[in-house]
Motif scaffolding. Structure first.
Motif, mmCIF file in Angstrom:
data_model
loop_
_atom_site.group_PDB
_atom_site.id
_atom_site.type_symbol
_atom_site.label_atom_id
_atom_site.label_comp_id
_atom_site.label_asym_id
_atom_site.label_seq_id
_atom_site.Cartn_x
_atom_site.Cartn_y
_atom_site.Cartn_z
ATOM 1 N N PRO A 31 0.800 -1.110 -0.065
ATOM 2 C CA PRO A 31 0.162 0.042 -0.114
ATOM 3 C C PRO A 31 0.849 1.278 -0.181
ATOM 4 O O PRO A 31 1.894 0.979 0.380
ATOM 5 N N LEU A 32 0.296 2.408 -0.229
ATOM 6 C CA LEU A 32 0.943 3.757 -0.086
ATOM 7 C C LEU A 32 0.723 3.929 1.368
ATOM 8 O O LEU A 32 0.251 3.421 2.110
ATOM 9 N N ARG A 33 1.723 4.938 1.620
ATOM 10 C CA ARG A 33 1.942 5.054 3.216
ATOM 11 C C ARG A 33 0.515 5.628 4.008
ATOM 12 O O ARG A 33 0.225 5.276 5.125
ATOM 13 N N ALA A 34 -0.232 6.575 3.286
ATOM 14 C CA ALA A 34 -1.596 6.918 3.895
ATOM 15 C C ALA A 34 -2.363 5.882 4.114
ATOM 16 O O ALA A 34 -3.071 5.571 5.342
ATOM 17 N N ALA A 35 -2.709 4.916 3.283
ATOM 18 C CA ALA A 35 -3.428 3.677 3.372
ATOM 19 C C ALA A 35 -3.097 2.584 4.691
ATOM 20 O O ALA A 35 -3.477 2.267 5.380
ATOM 21 N N ALA A 36 -1.772 2.612 4.562
ATOM 22 C CA ALA A 36 -1.018 1.677 5.448
ATOM 23 C C ALA A 36 -1.260 2.540 7.303
ATOM 24 O O ALA A 36 -1.776 1.832 8.214
ATOM 25 N N ARG A 77 -6.368 -11.009 21.963
ATOM 26 C CA ARG A 77 -7.442 -11.888 21.321
ATOM 27 C C ARG A 77 -6.857 -12.747 20.367
ATOM 28 O O ARG A 77 -5.598 -12.711 20.082
ATOM 29 N N ILE A 78 -7.786 -13.661 19.975
ATOM 30 C CA ILE A 78 -7.231 -14.788 19.165
ATOM 31 C C ILE A 78 -7.347 -14.402 17.506
ATOM 32 O O ILE A 78 -6.265 -14.194 16.987
ATOM 33 N N TRP A 79 -8.535 -13.914 17.050
ATOM 34 C CA TRP A 79 -8.570 -13.501 15.790
ATOM 35 C C TRP A 79 -9.299 -12.274 15.493
ATOM 36 O O TRP A 79 -10.418 -12.135 16.595
ATOM 37 N N PHE A 80 -9.115 -11.720 14.289
ATOM 38 C CA PHE A 80 -10.263 -10.668 13.847
ATOM 39 C C PHE A 80 -11.365 -11.418 13.337
ATOM 40 O O PHE A 80 -11.298 -12.430 12.627
ATOM 41 N N SER A 81 -12.631 -10.772 13.493
ATOM 42 C CA SER A 81 -13.674 -11.391 12.838
ATOM 43 C C SER A 81 -13.797 -10.869 11.458
ATOM 44 O O SER A 81 -12.928 -9.914 10.876
ATOM 45 N N ALA A 82 -14.866 -11.615 10.624
ATOM 46 C CA ALA A 82 -14.714 -11.217 9.199
ATOM 47 C C ALA A 82 -15.092 -9.932 8.949
ATOM 48 O O ALA A 82 -14.596 -9.322 8.133
ATOM 49 N N GLU A 83 -15.909 -9.285 9.780
ATOM 50 C CA GLU A 83 -16.357 -7.825 9.748
ATOM 51 C C GLU A 83 -15.105 -7.213 10.164
ATOM 52 O O GLU A 83 -14.907 -5.983 9.457
ATOM 53 N N GLU A 84 -14.297 -7.375 11.071
ATOM 54 C CA GLU A 84 -13.177 -6.448 11.274
ATOM 55 C C GLU A 84 -12.139 -6.609 10.122
ATOM 56 O O GLU A 84 -11.385 -5.574 9.790
ATOM 57 N N LEU A 85 -12.087 -7.620 9.739
ATOM 58 C CA LEU A 85 -11.115 -7.943 8.637
ATOM 59 C C LEU A 85 -11.369 -7.072 7.293
ATOM 60 O O LEU A 85 -10.758 -6.558 6.516
ATOM 61 N N ALA A 86 -12.840 -6.985 7.221
ATOM 62 C CA ALA A 86 -13.317 -6.077 6.072
ATOM 63 C C ALA A 86 -13.239 -4.654 6.292
ATOM 64 O O ALA A 86 -12.840 -3.864 5.442
ATOM 65 N N ALA A 87 -13.073 -4.292 7.407
ATOM 66 C CA ALA A 87 -12.853 -2.809 7.917
ATOM 67 C C ALA A 87 -11.424 -2.499 7.815
ATOM 68 O O ALA A 87 -11.213 -1.425 7.224
ATOM 69 N N ILE A 88 -10.499 -3.715 7.948
ATOM 70 C CA ILE A 88 -8.996 -3.298 7.842
ATOM 71 C C ILE A 88 -8.761 -3.265 6.271
ATOM 72 O O ILE A 88 -8.055 -2.250 5.725
ATOM 73 N N ALA A 89 -9.570 -4.200 5.587
ATOM 74 C CA ALA A 89 -9.130 -4.188 4.163
ATOM 75 C C ALA A 89 -9.653 -2.533 3.449
ATOM 76 O O ALA A 89 -9.016 -2.334 2.518
ATOM 77 N N THR A 90 -10.891 -2.319 3.774
ATOM 78 C CA THR A 90 -11.373 -1.018 3.451
ATOM 79 C C THR A 90 -10.450 0.179 3.707
ATOM 80 O O THR A 90 -10.218 0.815 2.753
ATOM 81 N N ALA A 91 -9.829 0.060 4.964
ATOM 82 C CA ALA A 91 -8.995 1.170 5.362
ATOM 83 C C ALA A 91 -7.556 0.938 4.367
ATOM 84 O O ALA A 91 -6.936 2.034 4.189
ATOM 85 N N LEU A 92 -7.204 -0.179 4.268
ATOM 86 C CA LEU A 92 -5.970 -0.542 3.476
ATOM 87 C C LEU A 92 -6.188 -0.254 1.903
ATOM 88 O O LEU A 92 -5.334 0.133 1.372
ATOM 89 N N GLY A 93 -7.226 -0.573 1.629
ATOM 90 C CA GLY A 93 -7.610 -0.560 -0.126
ATOM 91 C C GLY A 93 -7.203 -1.742 -0.446
ATOM 92 O O GLY A 93 -7.048 -1.841 -1.979
ATOM 93 N N HIS A 94 -7.046 -2.850 0.041
ATOM 94 C CA HIS A 94 -7.037 -4.286 -0.517
ATOM 95 C C HIS A 94 -7.468 -5.263 0.560
ATOM 96 O O HIS A 94 -7.522 -5.080 1.730
ATOM 97 N N PRO A 95 -7.961 -6.461 -0.091
ATOM 98 C CA PRO A 95 -8.328 -7.627 0.789
ATOM 99 C C PRO A 95 -7.084 -8.204 1.555
ATOM 100 O O PRO A 95 -5.905 -8.010 1.216
#
Length: 155
Positions: A17-22, A129-147
């Protein structure tokens, strides 16, 4: 002393990613892992120059499966491969399967705990915590701009 590391990596091992997305993705992760009261969770954001293994450490207990013939691949073979590339990374993911000799990709092997490869990684040390939920992973992906996908290591 042992540690647990929950890493988030792009689904495409070569993508960065670009720095801002990271920064945005790291801030999203920080909101999801506040740590114990009075402590701060350590979050490392890393751009790797070469493909780097993001493995599950001691969580890889029993099996790596071959996607071609279905045989088990010796975890010692995997450990030797990681050791050989720990300093300089992997030039690519092509590998000859030790069980059947057919060419495949390291990211296609069937790891009994998730393992991956990346040129970008967000690592959360002892996240409480053990894992991120599917919803949390989707939020991280949106912030990053990539799955993204996640790897949990015990080291």
């Amino acid at each position: 002393m042992s540690a647990d590391v929950l890493s988030v990596i792009p689904t495409d091992p070569y993508w960065q990613p670009l720095r801002a997305a990271a920064d945005h993705a790291a801030a999203t992760v920080a909101d999801m892992v506040p740590g114990l009261p009075g402590t701060e969770v350590e979050i490392d954001v890393t751009w790797h120059a070469q493909l780097t293994a993001v493995d599950c450490g001691e969580n890889l207990e029993t099996r790596i499966g071959c996607p071609l013939c279905g045989s088990s691949i010796d975890t010692e073979w995997w450990g030797d491969l990681l050791e050989a590339h720990c300093e300089d990374g992997f030039p690519n993911l092509a590998v000859q399967a030790p069980c059947c000799g057919v060419e495949t990709s390291l990211d296609l092997l069937d790891y009994d705990w998730p393992c991956g490869f990346a040129r970008f990684e967000i690592a959360i040390w002892d996240p409480e915590r053990i894992w991120f939920s599917a919803e949390e992973l989707a939020a991280i992906a949106t912030a990053l701009g990539h799955p993204v996908r996640q790897i949990r290591a015990h080291i």
